[in-house]
Design a protein around this motif. Sequence first.
Motif, short mmCIF file in Angstrom:
data_model
loop_
_atom_site.label_atom_id
_atom_site.label_comp_id
_atom_site.label_asym_id
_atom_site.label_seq_id
_atom_site.Cartn_x
_atom_site.Cartn_y
_atom_site.Cartn_z
N ARG A 214 0.83 -1.21 0.00
CA ARG A 214 0.00 0.00 0.00
C ARG A 214 0.86 1.25 0.00
N GLU A 215 1.93 1.22 0.78
CA GLU A 215 2.84 2.36 0.81
C GLU A 215 3.48 2.59 -0.55
N LEU A 216 3.82 1.46 -1.22
CA LEU A 216 4.41 1.58 -2.56
C LEU A 216 3.40 2.20 -3.54
N GLN A 217 2.16 1.73 -3.48
CA GLN A 217 1.13 2.26 -4.38
C GLN A 217 0.90 3.75 -4.13
N ARG A 218 0.89 4.13 -2.88
CA ARG A 218 0.71 5.55 -2.55
C ARG A 218 1.92 6.35 -3.02
N ALA A 219 3.11 5.82 -2.81
CA ALA A 219 4.32 6.51 -3.23
C ALA A 219 4.37 6.65 -4.75
N GLU A 220 3.92 5.57 -5.44
CA GLU A 220 3.90 5.63 -6.90
C GLU A 220 2.91 6.68 -7.39
N GLU A 221 1.73 6.74 -6.76
CA GLU A 221 0.73 7.74 -7.13
C GLU A 221 1.25 9.15 -6.90
N ARG A 222 1.89 9.37 -5.75
CA ARG A 222 2.45 10.70 -5.46
C ARG A 222 3.57 11.04 -6.44
#
Length: 390
Positions: A214-222
């Motif tokens: 989830r952190e990776l997905q959020r980081a990728e979106e940002r």
Amino acid sequence: MQNQITNYLDKAMTQIRDLGLVPQKTEEAPVVTLIDRIADIDEDKAVAIARTLSQASTFNELVRNEISQMNIGERYKEITNAFNSIRDDAKRMVEQVEDGKIDTFERIGNVWMKVTRGDIATRFEDIKKTYLDVAHDSKDQIEREARILNAYQDFRGAIKEAEILSLDILKQAEAQWNSAKGKLEQASEAVKSYQGDDLAARAKLELARDERLRELQRAEERYQIAKDLADNLSINYNTSEVIMTRLMQTTSIKKRVYQQAVTFFGTNETVLTALSASFTGLFGLHESTQTLEAMKEGVSKSLEDLADIGGKVQDAAIKAGYGPTIRADAVKKLVDSVVNFQERTVEMVDEMRKLSTKNSEEIREAVEDGKQRLSKIINRGDSLALPHKV
């Protein structure tokens, strides 16, 4: 850096306010919501970028509207039509002179020309007025465009600074994304390498892995938001550079045309005045000439009519004054009528007298015959007495 971007933006907005173009209320740009999602990467830089872009829509809309209203229109057609009408009327005047006469249609056309178009001096004055209006508007446009270009140059400086800040945020977002990828890889490897039978321990490792995902997905979106922001700010800056360069070229050419027009009119206004005087003089000469021709033709035709009509009237007067009064044929006709009547009267009297004698004799004979027959009837019947007189 934030102070510098603020300086650029404040200078641009100050110039726009001086033009009286800043609306009282502006709505928040949708892009600000996206910037909020990456604000925690570098809050100061994100705030500076958001402030710049929140003014971009307002600034660009105002600039576009202002520039779209800066057009001279088609007033040059009014000048062209005015000159054409003057020359056309002059040519028509020559054609009227060539045929040697002005018919009714041409006279009506001349009157209509003055009513609808005005005289020559008025039309030249309209040409001058139209030119002065266009020159005034052109000067105003050049000045406003120059102020807008200056303001836009300052605003572009703010856009460039925002691009630099967005690249810094992108670099940090990319680092966070890479870090998140490393943590996910470690968490995945921990789950994969776990060999124990403790299901709770394994579940904890899987939970940690899912959190890292989830952190990776959020980081990728940002990261993607930061990348879109940096890319489009770069496109904005470079594309607007070309477009505003074209506007600067247009303004420069317009300024040159304006200067040439002012110089031309300033040095050739006497030519316009001379044209007005010359064409007015020609039309005045044409009117005077045609007036003289009309008078000469009118007098000539009047003399001709006087000769024709006067001769006939005078002949009739001589006949009436020196000719016979009662016609002989009329008297002769009356005499014949009297004599004929008298002749018919004698004949009719004689004829009527004969008819009267004959009629009296016939009456006497009829009465006598009646008496004799009546006497015979009485003698046979001896019943009736004859009256003494019948």
